[in-house]
Structures are given as structure tokens and as C-alpha cells.
Design a protein around this motif. Structure first.
Motif: not given
Length: 160
Positions: A134-148
Motif C-alpha cells: 500500500d505504497n510503503k516500502v517494507t523491504h529494500l535491497a540495493v545491489e553494489e555496483a556490478g553485483a547481482f
């Protein structure tokens, strides 16, 4: 400032890729009242995005839905025509909704930008995954540059 868990998403215009052409949508309306997974890639048709990221979400779509997710979105800083061509090339069908952020509205508003100027790619969305309720972020995972790793379908299944 980068968006974080617990934050409300910005309300910006995105473009949904459809077989009939681009459709402008307000992000607030798109994510309202439901649980969704949004993963972002730096660009359609790029190697990691096409070989691993999008295919992983296509193959795991049923498992993700079984965890209570109403819809899976793929966002890239391309235009909606490119996103539709990519969806067609990857046989996405109804498994993933392709979102174009060609003006970087969402990317800039969330602070999740990747600067690839000097490499011929300009400014792009970083590679990440978020769970939105409902428009709220409940999880966020951001990759390091070049990573997957942390933004894969398998990784998001582990947190749902």
C-alpha cells in the motif's frame, strides 16, 4: 536522500508498457491497496538484466504470488516501447508488468540512481528490489555496483 524501509513511495508518473503502446500511470495509484514486488534494472536488453534478473522473476512468478504478492513489476530507465520489445523478446506474458521510467521520475525521487555516464549509458536506475505494501516500502535491497545477488527473485522469496 535514498528511500528506506518504512518510507512512502513518491507519487510520480511512470509508463506501463502494453501491446497497444505506452500507458501513463501514477505510481500512487499503481501500488495502492496491495502488496507488490518492484525490481529495477539499469537497462532493458543489457546482459545481467536479460540473462539473469528478468528471467529469474519470470520463472519464480508463481512462487512469489503464492507468498501473497499481487503483482511483480520490472522498472527500467528506458522508454515504454523498449520495455514492450524486451517483454516480447523475453516472453514475459502476464508474469511481470514492465514499467518505463524514461524521465527518471521514480529513480530520482527514490534516490536509487546509478551514474553510468562516461560508459555511454547515462544515468540509470540502480539494480534493486523492493517489496511495497500500500505504497510503503517494507523491504529494500540495493545491489553494489556490478553485483547481482540481493535483488534476485530467489533473494526476495527469502524475505517474503
Amino acid at each position: 536522500m535514498t528511500i528506506a524501509v518504512g518510507d512512502t513511495l513518491p507519487d510520480v508518473v511512470l509508463h506501463r508498457a502494453t501491446p497497444d503502446g505506452p500507458e501513463a500511470v501514477q505510481s500512487k495509484e499503481l501500488f495502492a491497496g496491495r502488496k507488490v514486488v518492484l525490481f529495477a534494472v539499469p537497462g532493458a536488453f543489457t546482459p545481467t538484466c536479460s540473462i539473469k534478473h528478468l528471467p529469474g522473476f519470470i520463472s519464480k512468478a508463481d512462487e512469489i504470488a503464492a507468498k501473497g504478492v499481487d503483482e511483480i513489476f520490472c522498472l527500467a530507465t528506458n522508454d515504454a516501447f523498449v520495455m514492450q520489445a524486451w517483454a516480447n523478446a523475453e516472453n514475459v506474458g502476464e508474469t511481470v508488468t514492465m514499467l518505463a521510467d524514461g524521465d527518471l521520475n521514480f529513480t530520482n525521487a527514490t534516490g536509487l540512481k546509478l551514474d553510468l555516464r562516461g560508459k555511454g549509458l547515462g544515468e540509470r536506475a540502480n539494480r534493486y528490489v523492493m517489496v511495497i505494501e500500500d505504497n510503503k516500502v517494507t523491504h529494500l535491497a540495493v545491489e553494489e555496483a556490478g553485483a547481482f545477488d540481493v535483488s534476485s527473485a530467489e533473494a526476495v522469496l527469502g524475505v517474503l
